[in-house]
Design a protein around this motif. Structure first.
Motif, PDB file in Angstrom:
ATOM      1  N   GLY A 116       0.838  -1.194   0.000  1.00 28.69           N
ATOM      2  CA  GLY A 116       0.000   0.000   0.000  1.00 28.69           C
ATOM      3  C   GLY A 116       0.872   1.241   0.000  1.00 28.69           C
ATOM      4  O   GLY A 116       1.924   1.266   0.631  1.00 28.69           O
ATOM      5  N   TYR A 117       0.447   2.283  -0.707  1.00 30.47           N
ATOM      6  CA  TYR A 117       1.277   3.468  -0.898  1.00 30.47           C
ATOM      7  C   TYR A 117       0.487   4.746  -0.659  1.00 30.47           C
ATOM      8  O   TYR A 117      -0.734   4.751  -0.699  1.00 30.47           O
ATOM      9  N   GLU A 118       1.245   5.828  -0.455  1.00 37.52           N
ATOM     10  CA  GLU A 118       0.633   7.138  -0.350  1.00 37.52           C
ATOM     11  C   GLU A 118       0.268   7.628  -1.754  1.00 37.52           C
ATOM     12  O   GLU A 118       0.797   7.143  -2.756  1.00 37.52           O
ATOM     13  N   SER A 119      -0.624   8.601  -1.841  1.00 38.91           N
ATOM     14  CA  SER A 119      -1.078   9.114  -3.137  1.00 38.91           C
ATOM     15  C   SER A 119      -0.028  10.045  -3.739  1.00 38.91           C
ATOM     16  O   SER A 119       0.299  11.090  -3.165  1.00 38.91           O
ATOM     17  N   HIS A 120       0.514   9.650  -4.897  1.00 37.87           N
ATOM     18  CA  HIS A 120       1.520  10.444  -5.592  1.00 37.87           C
ATOM     19  C   HIS A 120       1.674   9.883  -6.997  1.00 37.87           C
ATOM     20  O   HIS A 120       1.483   8.680  -7.211  1.00 37.87           O
TER      21      HIS A 120
END
Length: 201
Positions: free
Chosen positions: A70-74
Motif C-alpha cells: 500500500g502506498y501514499e497518493s503520488h
C-alpha cells in the motif's frame, strides 16, 4: 548539491542505514548531506526498519526486508496500487514542514513494524523495542520558488539492486523508473497501472 537542486535541478538520494550489520563496516553518513536534507524537511534516522507482519514470508523475505503493498497518493506510486515492493535493510525517514519544500510520503510500513536502533554483535534485535510503525521509507519533495527543484529520498539503496528490481514478483523496477520519470518532469511516461503478479503459496 544545495545550489543544484534549489536552482531547479533534480536528485535521487538512496541512503543506507549506518548501523553495523554483521561483520561488514557500516557506511558512514555524510553529515553535510544529512543536514541539507533536514533543511528541506527530511531527516534520515540512524535505525533499521523491521516488518513484523509476516506478509513478506510469501516471497521468502525476513523482517529485515519491509514488504509494501500500500502506498501514499503520488504520481510515482499511483500505478503501483496493490503491486508489492521490497526495501531490504532500510532506514526510516522523518518529515517536517520547513516551508522550503512541499513533501509527499511515498512508502510507509504498516503498524506491524518497528524501527530498531540496536543490533547485537551476532545480528540479533529485540522487536519489542524501538519506534512503532507506520514508518516512512521514501519521500518526494518539490522545492518552493520559481525553479521548482525536485528530489526523492529512499531509505535503502538495495531497493534498486539487480536482485530486487529483476524480480517479476516485485514492482521495484517500476518504482525506480517512475521515480526517474517524475524527477525528469516526464509524468506522461509513468504508466497508469501494472498487472498484478501471481502469488504462489
Amino acid at each position: 548539491m544545495k545550489t543544484f537542486v534549489e536552482g531547479g535541478g533534480r536528485a535521487l538520494f538512496l541512503l543506507d542505514t549506518p548501523l553495523r550489520l554483521g561483520e561488514s563496516e557500516p557506511p558512514s553518513d555524510n553529515e553535510d548531506l544529512i543536514k541539507l536534507l533536514a533543511d528541506w524537511g527530511v531527516t534520515p534516522n540512524k535505525d533499521l526498519a523491521l516488518d513484523l507482519s509476516g506478509v513478506g514470508q510469501l516471497f521468502r523475505l525476513g523482517p529485515e526486508v519491509p514488504f509494501i503493498v500500500g502506498y501514499e497518493s503520488h504520481p510515482i506510486t499511483e500505478p503501483l496500487t496493490r503491486v508489492p515492493t521490497a526495501y531490504p535493510l532500510a532506514r526510516t525517514l522523518d518529515t517536517k514542514s520547513t516551508g522550503k519544500a512541499a513533501l509527499s510520503k511515498l512508502v510507509a510500513t504498516t503498524e506491524a513494524s518497528v524501527a530498531t536502533t540496536s543490533i547485537s554483535a551476532r545480528g540479533a534485535v529485540d522487536p519489542t523495542k524501538g519506534k512503532k510503525g507506520p514508518l516512512t521509507l521514501a519521500v518526494a519533495g518539490t522545492l518552493s520558488g520559481s525553479q521548482q527543484g525536485r528530489f526523492v529520498v529512499v531509505g535503502t539503496s538495495r531497493a534498486a539492486q539487480n536482485s530486487i528490481t529483476g524480480s517479476r514478483s516485485l514492482g521495484n523496477r517500476d518504482l525506480m523508473v517512475n521515480i526517474v520519470n517524475w524527477l525528469s518532469s516526464d509524468e506522461d511516461l509513468i504508466p497508469s497501472g501494472r498487472r498484478l503478479p501471481k502469488i504462489v503459496r
